[in-house]
Scaffold this motif. Structure first.
Motif, PDB file in Angstrom:
ATOM      1  N   SER A  12      25.611   4.825  20.587  1.00 53.49           N
ATOM      2  CA  SER A  12      25.435   6.238  20.213  1.00 53.49           C
ATOM      3  C   SER A  12      25.052   6.372  18.736  1.00 53.49           C
ATOM      4  O   SER A  12      24.903   7.469  18.228  1.00 53.49           O
ATOM      5  N   ILE A  13      24.927   5.244  18.069  1.00 56.19           N
ATOM      6  CA  ILE A  13      24.534   5.258  16.657  1.00 56.19           C
ATOM      7  C   ILE A  13      23.234   4.479  16.523  1.00 56.19           C
ATOM      8  O   ILE A  13      23.110   3.373  17.047  1.00 56.19           O
ATOM      9  N   ARG A  14      22.281   5.063  15.844  1.00 62.99           N
ATOM     10  CA  ARG A  14      21.036   4.342  15.580  1.00 62.99           C
ATOM     11  C   ARG A  14      20.877   4.215  14.078  1.00 62.99           C
ATOM     12  O   ARG A  14      20.828   5.205  13.357  1.00 62.99           O
ATOM     13  N   MET A  15      20.815   2.971  13.632  1.00 61.42           N
ATOM     14  CA  MET A  15      20.638   2.720  12.201  1.00 61.42           C
ATOM     15  C   MET A  15      19.167   2.435  11.927  1.00 61.42           C
ATOM     16  O   MET A  15      18.536   1.682  12.668  1.00 61.42           O
ATOM     17  N   HIS A  16      18.671   3.035  10.852  1.00 62.12           N
ATOM     18  CA  HIS A  16      17.314   2.741  10.403  1.00 62.12           C
ATOM     19  C   HIS A  16      17.408   2.131   9.015  1.00 62.12           C
ATOM     20  O   HIS A  16      17.843   2.812   8.087  1.00 62.12           O
ATOM     21  N   ALA A  17      17.013   0.894   8.890  1.00 66.87           N
ATOM     22  CA  ALA A  17      16.899   0.333   7.540  1.00 66.87           C
ATOM     23  C   ALA A  17      15.607   0.903   6.974  1.00 66.87           C
ATOM     24  O   ALA A  17      14.553   0.770   7.581  1.00 66.87           O
ATOM     25  N   VAL A  18      15.676   1.543   5.849  1.00 68.49           N
ATOM     26  CA  VAL A  18      14.472   2.111   5.244  1.00 68.49           C
ATOM     27  C   VAL A  18      14.069   1.251   4.051  1.00 68.49           C
ATOM     28  O   VAL A  18      14.708   0.235   3.771  1.00 68.49           O
ATOM     29  N   ASP A  19      13.020   1.651   3.354  1.00 63.30           N
ATOM     30  CA  ASP A  19      12.642   0.905   2.152  1.00 63.30           C
ATOM     31  C   ASP A  19      13.817   0.921   1.182  1.00 63.30           C
ATOM     32  O   ASP A  19      14.590   1.881   1.142  1.00 63.30           O
ATOM     33  N   ALA A  20      13.933  -0.135   0.422  1.00 64.45           N
ATOM     34  CA  ALA A  20      15.050  -0.217  -0.520  1.00 64.45           C
ATOM     35  C   ALA A  20      14.547  -0.783  -1.827  1.00 64.45           C
ATOM     36  O   ALA A  20      13.753  -1.716  -1.849  1.00 64.45           O
ATOM     37  N   GLY A  21      15.034  -0.198  -2.897  1.00 63.27           N
ATOM     38  CA  GLY A  21      14.635  -0.664  -4.224  1.00 63.27           C
ATOM     39  C   GLY A  21      15.472  -1.829  -4.681  1.00 63.27           C
ATOM     40  O   GLY A  21      16.099  -1.793  -5.733  1.00 63.27           O
ATOM     41  N   GLY A  22      15.510  -2.859  -3.878  1.00 65.78           N
ATOM     42  CA  GLY A  22      16.258  -4.071  -4.220  1.00 65.78           C
ATOM     43  C   GLY A  22      17.608  -4.117  -3.543  1.00 65.78           C
ATOM     44  O   GLY A  22      18.255  -3.086  -3.336  1.00 65.78           O
ATOM     45  N   GLY A  23      18.019  -5.300  -3.166  1.00 62.98           N
ATOM     46  CA  GLY A  23      19.307  -5.459  -2.501  1.00 62.98           C
ATOM     47  C   GLY A  23      20.175  -6.471  -3.208  1.00 62.98           C
ATOM     48  O   GLY A  23      21.256  -6.162  -3.680  1.00 62.98           O
TER      49      GLY A  23
ATOM     50  N   HIS B 180       0.841  -1.201   0.000  1.00 65.67           N
ATOM     51  CA  HIS B 180       0.000   0.000   0.000  1.00 65.67           C
ATOM     52  C   HIS B 180       0.871   1.244   0.000  1.00 65.67           C
ATOM     53  O   HIS B 180       0.709   2.142  -0.817  1.00 65.67           O
ATOM     54  N   ARG B 181       1.863   1.264   0.889  1.00 70.42           N
ATOM     55  CA  ARG B 181       2.695   2.483   0.904  1.00 70.42           C
ATOM     56  C   ARG B 181       3.573   2.572  -0.338  1.00 70.42           C
ATOM     57  O   ARG B 181       3.762   3.659  -0.886  1.00 70.42           O
ATOM     58  N   LEU B 182       4.064   1.444  -0.805  1.00 69.34           N
ATOM     59  CA  LEU B 182       4.962   1.516  -1.961  1.00 69.34           C
ATOM     60  C   LEU B 182       4.208   1.911  -3.229  1.00 69.34           C
ATOM     61  O   LEU B 182       4.702   2.696  -4.031  1.00 69.34           O
ATOM     62  N   LEU B 183       2.999   1.383  -3.381  1.00 69.26           N
ATOM     63  CA  LEU B 183       2.256   1.645  -4.616  1.00 69.26           C
ATOM     64  C   LEU B 183       1.553   2.990  -4.601  1.00 69.26           C
ATOM     65  O   LEU B 183       1.108   3.458  -5.646  1.00 69.26           O
ATOM     66  N   THR B 184       1.444   3.598  -3.433  1.00 70.60           N
ATOM     67  CA  THR B 184       0.812   4.921  -3.390  1.00 70.60           C
ATOM     68  C   THR B 184       1.862   6.007  -3.181  1.00 70.60           C
ATOM     69  O   THR B 184       1.550   7.127  -2.799  1.00 70.60           O
ATOM     70  N   GLY B 185       3.117   5.673  -3.443  1.00 72.14           N
ATOM     71  CA  GLY B 185       4.169   6.687  -3.398  1.00 72.14           C
ATOM     72  C   GLY B 185       4.556   7.109  -1.995  1.00 72.14           C
ATOM     73  O   GLY B 185       5.163   8.151  -1.796  1.00 72.14           O
ATOM     74  N   LYS B 186       4.195   6.291  -0.997  1.00 73.23           N
ATOM     75  CA  LYS B 186       4.505   6.672   0.383  1.00 73.23           C
ATOM     76  C   LYS B 186       5.656   5.864   0.961  1.00 73.23           C
ATOM     77  O   LYS B 186       5.902   5.887   2.162  1.00 73.23           O
ATOM     78  N   GLY B 187       6.329   5.121   0.109  1.00 73.55           N
ATOM     79  CA  GLY B 187       7.511   4.411   0.588  1.00 73.55           C
ATOM     80  C   GLY B 187       8.541   5.419   1.067  1.00 73.55           C
ATOM     81  O   GLY B 187       8.530   6.589   0.647  1.00 73.55           O
ATOM     82  N   ARG B 188       9.406   4.998   1.957  1.00 71.24           N
ATOM     83  CA  ARG B 188      10.418   5.920   2.476  1.00 71.24           C
ATOM     84  C   ARG B 188      11.788   5.320   2.182  1.00 71.24           C
ATOM     85  O   ARG B 188      12.229   4.394   2.855  1.00 71.24           O
ATOM     86  N   PHE B 189      12.395   5.823   1.135  1.00 74.50           N
ATOM     87  CA  PHE B 189      13.702   5.334   0.708  1.00 74.50           C
ATOM     88  C   PHE B 189      14.780   6.260   1.267  1.00 74.50           C
ATOM     89  O   PHE B 189      14.469   7.338   1.792  1.00 74.50           O
ATOM     90  N   GLY B 190      16.020   5.832   1.129  1.00 78.12           N
ATOM     91  CA  GLY B 190      17.122   6.603   1.702  1.00 78.12           C
ATOM     92  C   GLY B 190      17.066   8.071   1.319  1.00 78.12           C
ATOM     93  O   GLY B 190      17.151   8.956   2.182  1.00 78.12           O
ATOM     94  N   SER B 191      16.898   8.356   0.035  1.00 79.98           N
ATOM     95  CA  SER B 191      16.960   9.758  -0.363  1.00 79.98           C
ATOM     96  C   SER B 191      15.641  10.497  -0.134  1.00 79.98           C
ATOM     97  O   SER B 191      15.523  11.668  -0.471  1.00 79.98           O
ATOM     98  N   ASP B 192      14.637   9.821   0.441  1.00 80.40           N
ATOM     99  CA  ASP B 192      13.426  10.542   0.861  1.00 80.40           C
ATOM    100  C   ASP B 192      13.629  11.199   2.219  1.00 80.40           C
ATOM    101  O   ASP B 192      12.834  12.042   2.637  1.00 80.40           O
ATOM    102  N   VAL B 193      14.666  10.778   2.918  1.00 74.90           N
ATOM    103  CA  VAL B 193      14.890  11.327   4.257  1.00 74.90           C
ATOM    104  C   VAL B 193      15.554  12.691   4.090  1.00 74.90           C
ATOM    105  O   VAL B 193      16.567  12.824   3.408  1.00 74.90           O
ATOM    106  N   ASP B 194      14.963  13.695   4.689  1.00 73.63           N
ATOM    107  CA  ASP B 194      15.458  15.059   4.519  1.00 73.63           C
ATOM    108  C   ASP B 194      15.665  15.669   5.906  1.00 73.63           C
ATOM    109  O   ASP B 194      14.901  15.405   6.821  1.00 73.63           O
ATOM    110  N   ARG B 195      16.690  16.462   6.037  1.00 71.60           N
ATOM    111  CA  ARG B 195      16.960  17.141   7.296  1.00 71.60           C
ATOM    112  C   ARG B 195      17.250  18.609   7.008  1.00 71.60           C
ATOM    113  O   ARG B 195      17.793  18.936   5.948  1.00 71.60           O
TER     114      ARG B 195
END
Lengths: 783, 289
Positions: free
Chosen positions: A240-251, A30-45
């Motif tokens: 002191s490091i927190r890793m978040h695996a986000v959506d990925a377009g294939g591995g 649902h999130r991937l097909l409606t454009g709501k996936g969260r990939f690495g470069s969707d993360v903005d600061r």
């Protein structure tokens, strides 16, 4: 809300059917097909800066100078760093050490200091206010290199280019060859290619100014391991490091390993005390990400009079590129370890020379070692069939391990575990595949086409896979305040659907629908003991871990509910989204009620008993499990262009138990696409100066919908694995493993050749083959 | 894969385009469909100081028959030719719509323009081959007015033409209508640039080939005519023997470069195959009408 949904689900008074085994729609879709996936470069600061890596344009040489002044002068460029700015000689450690081989001399530095060893090697990094300025700056970093001789052919490697040289095997191979009625040998080369996920790598590092802690998004595969490595290189506490695996377009094996950028970007974030984004572009990806597959085999087999194998031996030159990366030497190790495959091989010796060349370093790519070994072994068997005059399939029938010969222990240790081929019916699966091909009238199709003079052939390959590598994985399961079930797993979502699979597994423990389950993958804070997604292992190890944690939470719910309802926990069960007294459905507590009864202050909670409904479970597994399968295909070779069209394709694969058949089918279809690509199209070639020739999608040919055949599938669940309670065998790689072999087999049949000699089967190579054949015929006619 | 910095200008008629080109100098480039230029800019293989976007220019998207000429406006998208059902196109130039199917993929054909392709002059580009096949002329407009350049003088080398930096391609005029024509290509994947391509066009009188043209793509820096093969074919019977012999001659006449897809020898073999297929296709398609 949750309760309404719960009620809707169970309004008919029925518990949902088993989720395991059903074609549940993917939770991620649902999130991937409606454009709501969260990939690495969707993360903005806010005020995030952008990183660009400067890469060597020379394959081998000594760095005499790196001038950065011009780059620094570009408007928007904030920082330019080289190895001289680093805290020391930092090298990326090996994640998987095997065979006790010391590889420390060959590890890749995070930035080249004195020498460059391949085109694409990071030599400097530019940080700028936007990606355009970063690329402008990177162009102006002047790297002066005194070129050295390049080394590109693993087969001619001198001793100082050999990172490892080892032999696996058992039995008296030499004696068997001496006594054999038939000895058949051939050489086969596999071309260099690799995983090319739709989305290249991406990393966003958020720097937290107060503490200096880092939050890292995008390293989707083995985040816990990557955190450990990064903390070591940065000399900080892993916590002191927190890793978040986000959506990925294939591995497919390449994404999410620890690369130079996985150090450089976080290190720069700390140096500059700001958030950074790095997004790899395709041109970088094709020279930077792990390559794979390139091997040259000299393989031979000894057989008795009846075509039974007496011994197998192989001598392999493995081109590992310029350095040894995180995978160490597991690709060559798996190649030799898995080479005997599903066959009865009384004596075996596989030697591998791991050579270092001036090319991009290598790592695993989906079905590592098995694609290579299976292709070579099956091509050898095709050659045997031609030389000793036995039908190709019959030769395999004779030599496959029979059901009554399993479990079968091979005196080989791979990935640190002994090889015990568990239950199964290899010949039975082959027969099923062949029967389906006959039912589809593929032999008739081939015959009719050949009668018209067309160059059509049918190919068969048989293979053994491996899956479910231990030693463990950990999962947390909890019931939340709204009565939902939340999973914190160590798996990561690479597009394979692991969220859905884990939700199905846990849903069955709670007798609910997957809609009530939320799966959070690859967050190192929520799951600090997760081992990631790789090697077709998540459904096996993460699945069983989630199942175990789910069972513990259910038991705890029953325990709490028994206090409230004043019945023995043995008389309680979960069903219809509640804990209920067996046979008395209206004496029940909803999951939310039970949760409330476990909150601090609850009268039902005993002194010093922990609050909440959660459990952490570590699943241990001693041995891998071995899925197996067969590929059959029909191809047509155009005798005038040398082009190959795959007309028909079939995969039969034993997965033990398909948690979600749709997802298994998707895995197999995708695997076939990649296998056809590797067999016919994809190749990284280099010119004599070590310049990569395939650096865009114009030259690195990915298969498209026009080249990928429809795939007929037989997903077998005839032999549940006995290594784990779910009985699952892992299904991630079998669509690929047998593809090179099946396509090569079909092409050789189409060309009336005993076997082929290399992948990819390019049109120019095949046309040459046809011309040689025509020449031979002409000479024969003239004689 | 981010382009170097460039100025962006938008022009609304050809006069404005020319004005801008003059003003901006020889580092500026026209962008139309952008199907070749944009990737080259992203790879920084092309670094124009400025782009002049001609998409707002109206009146240049047309396919018009005038006597023996078929005039195609520069802004006509590949797809418009591909789907043309105009009998005046099909009468004598039927190879054009059919050959347009070879151009890239559907989105590329919807964006790329005929004029852009002529200006870019890739040696395997379909329009360049068809222009040579049909003795086309390229009409350019610059500060010195319009001039018409015969195609033989248009291609001057790999990706270079005799067009000046301040001129815009406004039209391509295809000539020599013939009843039979075909363009055949071979690439390892559907939609890729051809490894080799062969175009043929001819008429047939008393089952003999007349007015024959043969063009070859992917064998040199520019599209080439197989003149010796043309001479062999002219007046010969329309039989496989004729074109098999001519195709061998055409293949032997070129010395193609080697690349990842194969050596020069492989390309020569492809030329032979494709030329034979072109004749078969041209006759079959010609007979259908």
């Amino acid at each position: 809300m949750a309760d309404e949904r719960t009620e809707r689900h169970f309004a008919d008074g029925q518990a949902p059917p088993d989720q395991i085994g059903s074609r549940v729609l993917r939770k991620e879709d649902h999130r991937l097909l409606t454009g709501k996936g969260r990939f690495g470069s969707d993360v903005d600061r806010s005020r995030m800066l952008h990183v660009r890596v400067v890469r060597s344009s020379v394959a081998a040489g000594t760095i005499t100078a790196i001038r950065t002044e011009e780059a620094r002068a570009v408007a928007g460029v904030v920082d330019v760093v080289t190895a001289a700015d680093l805290p020391g000689d930092l090298r990326i450690p090996v994640r998987l050490l095997v065979q006790g081989v010391d590889l420390s001399e060959h590890l890749q530095p995070v930035l080249a200091r004195d020498t460059v060893r391949y085109v694409g090697e990071p030599v400097a990094v530019v940080v700028a206010e936007d990606a355009y300025a970063a690329e402008d700056g990177a162009e102006l970093v002047d790297v002066e290199v005194e070129p050295d001789d390049v080394f590109l052919d693993a087969r001619t490697a001198p001793a100082d280019r050999i990172a490892a040289d080892f032999t696996l095997g058992y039995g008296d191979v030499d004696a068997a060859f001496d006594a054999a009625a038939h000895v058949v040998e051939c050489r086969f080369d596999i071309g260099r290619h690799t995983a090319v996920p739709l989305e290249p790598r991406a990393l966003v590092v958020d720097y937290l100014p107060g503490s200096g802690d880092l939050e890292i998004f995008g390293a989707t595969k083995v985040p816990v391991f990557n955190r450990q490595v990064l903390a070591g290189l940065l000399e900080v506490d892993p916590e002191s490091i927190r890793m978040h695996a986000v959506d990925a377009g294939g591995g497919f094996g390449v994404r999410g390993e620890f690369y130079p950028e996985d150090f450089l970007v976080p290190w720069l974030a700390r140096r500059l005390r700001c958030s950074l984004s790095w997004v790899e572009d395709r041109a970088e990806h094709l020279v930077a990400v792990n390559h794979s597959r390139e091997q040259s085999h000299q393989i031979g087999v000894a057989l008795d009079d009846n075509g039974f194998i007496l011994a197998l031996r192989d001598d392999i030159w493995h081109d590992n590129g310029a350095y040894v990366r995180t995978h160490g030497i597991i690709v060559p190790e798996l190649t030799v370890a898995m080479l005997p495959g599903p066959y009865r091989v009384p004596a075996y010796s596989g030697r591998v020379h791991v050579a270092l060349t001036n090319k991009t370093p290598c790592g695993t790519y989906r079905a590592p070692g098995r694609f290579e070994g299976t292709t070579v072994r099956e091509q050898l068997f095709d050659q045997v069939a031609a030389e000793i005059g036995v039908d190709r399939v019959e030769l395999r029938r004779r030599n496959l391990l029979r059901r009554d010969e399993l479990p079968h222990r091979r005196e080989i240790n791979t990935l640190g575990t002994d090889m015990v081929l568990d239950s199964g019916d290899y010949p039975g699966l082959l027969e099923r595949a062949l029967a389906r091909a006959r039912e589809l009238q593929w032999p008739e199709l081939v015959e009719a086409a050949r009668a018209e003079g067309r160059r059509v052939g049918l190919g068969v390959s048989m293979f053994l896979e491996k899956s479910g590598l231990g030693p463990s994985d950990t999962a947390d399961v909890e019931v939340t305040g709204s009565g939902r079930i939340r999973v914190h797993s160590g798996g990561t979502s690479l597009g394979q659907g692991i969220e859905t699979v884990l939700a199905q597994v846990v849903a069955d423990e709670f007798r609910v629908d997957t809609d009530l389950v939320d799966v959070i993958n690859g967050d190192t804070l929520l799951q600090p003991y997760g081992t990631g997604s790789w090697a077709s292992r998540s459904t096996v190890v993460a699945g069983n871990a989630v199942s175990g944690a789910g069972k513990q939470v259910v038991a705890r719910m029953l325990e709490i509910a028994s206090r409230v309802l004043e019945v023995s926990p043995d008389d309680l069960e979960v069903g219809r989204g509640q804990v209920q007294v067996r046979g008395v459905l209206d004496r029940a507590l909803s999951f939310r009620d039970v949760w409330r009864d476990t909150q601090p202050g609850s009268a039902w909670l005993r002194p010093e008993e922990s609050a909440g409904l959660s459990a952490r479970f570590r699943f241990n597994i001693e041995h891998m499990t071995y899925p197996y399968g067969a590929h059959i295909c029909v191809v047509e070779v155009d005798p005038d262009t040398g082009g190959v069209q795959v007309l028909k394709y079939l995969v039969a694969y034993e997965v033990g138990r398909a948690v979600n058949p749709t997802l298994v089918e998707g895995q197999l279809r995708g695997g076939v696409a990649q296998g056809v690509g590797g067999a016919l199209l994809e190749q990284f070639s280099y010119d004599e100066s070590g310049q990569p020739q395939a650096t865009t999608f114009m030259d690195y040919l990915m298969p498209t919908a026009s080249e990928v055949p429809d795939v007929e599938l037989i997903v077998c669940e005839d032999a549940p694995a006995d290594t784990n309670a779910l009985g699952v065998r892992g299904a991630g790689e079998g669509g690929l493993t047998g593809a090179g072999a099946a396509v090569a087999s079909a092409v050789s049949a189409a060309l009336d050749q005993p076997s082929m000699s290399a992948l990819p089967l390019t049109p120019s190579r095949l046309l040459q083959c046809l011309r040689d054949e025509a020449g031979t015929h002409a000479r024969a006619a003239n004689a | 894969m981010k382009p170097a910095s460039f100025e962006y200008h938008r022009a609304h008629d050809v006069a404005e385009v020319v004005e801008l080109l003059v003003e901006l100098g020889d580092d500026a480039k026209i962008i139309a469909g952008g199907q070749s230029l944009a990737p080259m800019m992203n790879f920084r293989l092309a670094r124009p100081s400025a782009l002049v976007d001609v998409n707002p220019v109206s009146g240049l998207d047309y396919i018009r028959r005038e006597g023996d000429l078929l005039r195609i406006g520069a802004m006509t998208r590949h797809r418009d030719v591909e789907i043309s059902r105009d009998p005046e196109v099909h009468d004598g130039f039927a190879v054009l719509p059919r050959a347009a199917r070879w151009i890239g993929h559907y989105p590329i054909r919807c964006r790329g323009t005929v004029g852009g392709s002529m200006a870019h002059s890739d040696p395997t580009a379909e329009w360049c081959l068809l222009a040579l096949l049909h003795d086309a002329s390229v009409v350019v407009q610059g500060p010195r007015g319009q001039r018409t350049v015969p195609v033989a003088e248009w291609f001057t080398g790999f990706l270079t033409t005799s067009g000046e930096y301040d001129e815009m391609v406004v039209e391509t005029q295809f000539a020599r209508p013939r009843a039979y024509g075909a363009l055949t290509e071979y690439a390892r994947r559907r939609g890729d640039f051809a490894i080799s391509a062969v175009g043929v066009a001819f008429d047939k009188v008393d089952n003999r080939l007349t007015d024959v043209s043969v063009v070859l793509g992917g064998v040199a820096g520019v599209p080439v005519r197989a003149t010796e093969a043309e001479a062999m074919l002219e007046g010969s019977p329309a039989t496989p023997e004729t074109w098999v012999a001519a195709s061998r001659n055409a293949a032997a006449s070129v010395n193609p470069p080697s690349d990842l897809n194969g050596d020069g020898d492989y390309r020569r073999q492809l030329v032979e195959t494709l030329m034979q297929r072109a004749f078969v296709e041209a006759l079959a398609e010609g007979a259908r009408r």
